[in-house]
Enzyme design. Structure first.
Site, mmCIF file in Angstrom:
data_model
loop_
_atom_site.group_PDB
_atom_site.id
_atom_site.type_symbol
_atom_site.label_atom_id
_atom_site.label_comp_id
_atom_site.label_asym_id
_atom_site.label_seq_id
_atom_site.Cartn_x
_atom_site.Cartn_y
_atom_site.Cartn_z
ATOM 1 N NE ARG A 82 -2.658 -0.774 3.620
ATOM 2 C CZ ARG A 82 -3.390 -0.440 4.663
ATOM 3 N NH1 ARG A 82 -4.506 0.238 4.499
ATOM 4 N NH2 ARG A 82 -3.019 -0.755 5.882
ATOM 5 C CG HIS A 175 -5.101 -8.207 7.132
ATOM 6 N ND1 HIS A 175 -4.620 -7.744 8.325
ATOM 7 C CD2 HIS A 175 -4.171 -7.859 6.194
ATOM 8 C CE1 HIS A 175 -3.460 -7.144 8.118
ATOM 9 N NE2 HIS A 175 -3.162 -7.199 6.840
HETATM 10 P P1 NAI Z 1 7.731 -4.735 -1.506
HETATM 11 O O1 NAI Z 1 7.392 -3.926 -2.700
HETATM 12 O O2 NAI Z 1 8.814 -4.265 -0.599
HETATM 13 O O3 NAI Z 1 8.124 -6.214 -1.974
HETATM 14 C C1 NAI Z 1 7.379 -6.939 -2.885
HETATM 15 C C2 NAI Z 1 8.368 -7.738 -3.723
HETATM 16 O O4 NAI Z 1 7.630 -8.610 -4.571
HETATM 17 C C3 NAI Z 1 9.247 -6.867 -4.632
HETATM 18 O O5 NAI Z 1 10.619 -7.086 -4.354
HETATM 19 C C4 NAI Z 1 8.865 -7.310 -6.041
HETATM 20 O O6 NAI Z 1 9.965 -7.302 -6.955
HETATM 21 C C5 NAI Z 1 8.375 -8.732 -5.773
HETATM 22 N N1 NAI Z 1 7.516 -9.243 -6.837
HETATM 23 C C6 NAI Z 1 6.522 -8.604 -7.512
HETATM 24 N N2 NAI Z 1 5.984 -9.440 -8.417
HETATM 25 C C7 NAI Z 1 6.616 -10.626 -8.299
HETATM 26 C C8 NAI Z 1 6.494 -11.870 -8.952
HETATM 27 N N3 NAI Z 1 5.598 -12.079 -9.918
HETATM 28 N N4 NAI Z 1 7.325 -12.871 -8.585
HETATM 29 C C9 NAI Z 1 8.240 -12.697 -7.607
HETATM 30 N N5 NAI Z 1 8.411 -11.526 -6.952
HETATM 31 C C10 NAI Z 1 7.604 -10.509 -7.303
HETATM 32 O O7 NAI Z 1 6.373 -4.971 -0.696
HETATM 33 P P2 NAI Z 1 6.210 -5.444 0.820
HETATM 34 O O8 NAI Z 1 6.140 -4.276 1.710
HETATM 35 O O9 NAI Z 1 7.197 -6.518 1.082
HETATM 36 O O10 NAI Z 1 4.726 -6.059 0.765
HETATM 37 C C11 NAI Z 1 4.469 -7.232 0.026
HETATM 38 C C12 NAI Z 1 2.981 -7.560 0.036
HETATM 39 O O11 NAI Z 1 2.588 -7.925 1.364
HETATM 40 C C13 NAI Z 1 2.061 -6.412 -0.358
HETATM 41 O O12 NAI Z 1 0.972 -6.894 -1.110
HETATM 42 C C14 NAI Z 1 1.579 -5.867 0.976
HETATM 43 O O13 NAI Z 1 0.364 -5.171 0.869
HETATM 44 C C15 NAI Z 1 1.444 -7.148 1.751
HETATM 45 N N6 NAI Z 1 1.454 -7.016 3.188
HETATM 46 C C16 NAI Z 1 0.606 -7.848 3.872
HETATM 47 C C17 NAI Z 1 0.568 -7.842 5.232
HETATM 48 C C18 NAI Z 1 -0.348 -8.791 5.932
HETATM 49 O O14 NAI Z 1 -0.485 -8.705 7.161
HETATM 50 N N7 NAI Z 1 -0.985 -9.718 5.245
HETATM 51 C C19 NAI Z 1 1.395 -6.914 6.023
HETATM 52 C C20 NAI Z 1 2.282 -6.107 5.213
HETATM 53 C C21 NAI Z 1 2.291 -6.170 3.839
#
Ligand code: NAI
Length: 308
Positions: A82, A175
């Site tokens: 987000r 969530h």
């Molecule tokens: P980020 O942008 O730091 O990392 C996401 C990574 O995924 C990037 O390095 C990107 O290159 C990689 N990526 C994108 N498409 C890909 C693919 N097809 N194959 C492999 N890698 C790919 O984001 P962050 O902060 O790590 O968040 C990741 C996700 O987790 C988001 O959707 C966020 O909203 C969610 N999230 C969920 C939480 C929960 O409690 N469920 C808590 C915090 C974040």
């Protein structure tokens, strides 16, 4: 044991770091689509092993799923996070495509893996995985309530000026800022009910702060949080690999539990070696059940976006 974390971004790298420090796996694969990114993070983490004293081999790979073969657990964090002012729901279209293809690739090489879904909107991504992958429901775990419950305990600990480790408390439901339900009635401090220790006003503020806990951090950081999400994933992984059978709120497939079906939503479950093993029924009051049903309606309408 081998564990894979997909997405070497903020949450993926943090959870990998925690898994390595706790030596929950002999081998940890960090996979990202961005060229060289997971390799760089893995080498950086491996260079902490002589300082921190862990012996997990972390290997970074760019989109090569053959290297993930034989993983017992796979964590999916790939997707967009987000930005300030954005809801988790706005991420749905982009992240659905990413989560589905990543999960299919993982299962090609690790058909027995337990999947932990983190990408947002998490309940919908978990439902999508359930519906599209054909896995037994117990092997699909959505991580959100574990984090929200940790935030709930944090805000309770601030209100009570106590150690959060002395607190028990669960947040159930979706969530999302408006769909999660902090269960103050069941929260305890050293076995004492917090409703006997804090005023209604303070408890209402704790619940409200918990619900906007993620958005508050997104406002401060300019992107969503990573330390607590990464730690929450690691706690689930630990309960799986050590078969701890701990109780966590996870988004799981409901088939009549909590009067809901055909949905993945946060409820307290026992987590062990086979995934989530059992839903614990909290006997909600009528009012709590109504709030839970509203939360389910909101998540269901998001799930319907997938069908459009
Ligand atoms: P980020 O942008 O730091 O990392 C996401 C990574 O995924 C990037 O390095 C990107 O290159 C990689 N990526 C994108 N498409 C890909 C693919 N097809 N194959 C492999 N890698 C790919 O984001 P962050 O902060 O790590 O968040 C990741 C996700 O987790 C988001 O959707 C966020 O909203 C969610 N999230 C969920 C939480 C929960 O409690 N469920 C808590 C915090 C974040």
């Amino acid at each position: 044991m081998k564990i894979t974390v997909v997405g070497a971004g903020a949450v993926g790298a943090t959870c990998a770091d925690n898994i390595a420090r706790k030596e929950l796996a002999e081998e940890l694969i960090l996979l990202d689509i961005k060229e060289g990114f997971a390799e760089g993070k893995a080498i950086d983490m491996m260079q902490t092993s002589a300082l921190l004293g862990f012996n997990t081999k972390i290997k970074g790979v760019t989109n090569d799923y053959s290297k993930t073969a034989g993983s017992a657990v796979a964590v999916i964090t790939s997707g967009l996070p987000r930005k300030p002012g954005m809801t988790r729901e706005e991420l749905i279209g982009i992240n659905a495509g990413i989560v589905k293809s990543v999960a299919e690739n993982i299962l090609k090489f690790s058909p027995d893996a337990i999947l932990i879904i983190v990408s947002n909107p998490m309940d919908t991504m978990t439902y999508l995985s359930l519906k599209s992958l054909g896995l037994p429901k117990n092997r699909i775990i959505g991580m959100g309530g574990t984090l929200d419950s940790a935030r709930f305990k944090y805000y309770l600990s601030v209100a009570m000026n106590c150690n959060s480790n002395d607190l028990q408390g669960f947040v159930i439901g979706g969530h999302g800022d408006t769909t999660m339900i902090p269960l103050t009635r069941y929260a305890t401090y050293q076995s004492l009910n917090v409703t006997d220790l804090l005023s209604e006003e303070v408890l209402a503020k704790v619940a409200a702060d918990t619900m906007i806990g993620g958005a508050t951090l997104t406002g401060l950081l300019g992107t969503s949080a990573w330390y607590a999400p990464g730690a929450a994933v690691c706690a689930l992984v630990e309960s799986i690999v050590r078969d701890e059978k701990k109780l966590f709120t996870c988004s799981v497939s409901l088939e009549g539990e909590y009067h809901q079906e055909d949905i993945c939503l946060g409820v307290p479950v026992i987590v062990g070696r086979t995934g989530w093993e059992k839903v614990i029924d909290y006997n909600l009051t009528e009012e709590e059940q109504q709030t839970f049903n509203k939360s389910a309606d909101a998540v269901r309408s998001m799930n319907n976006v997938l069908k459009e």
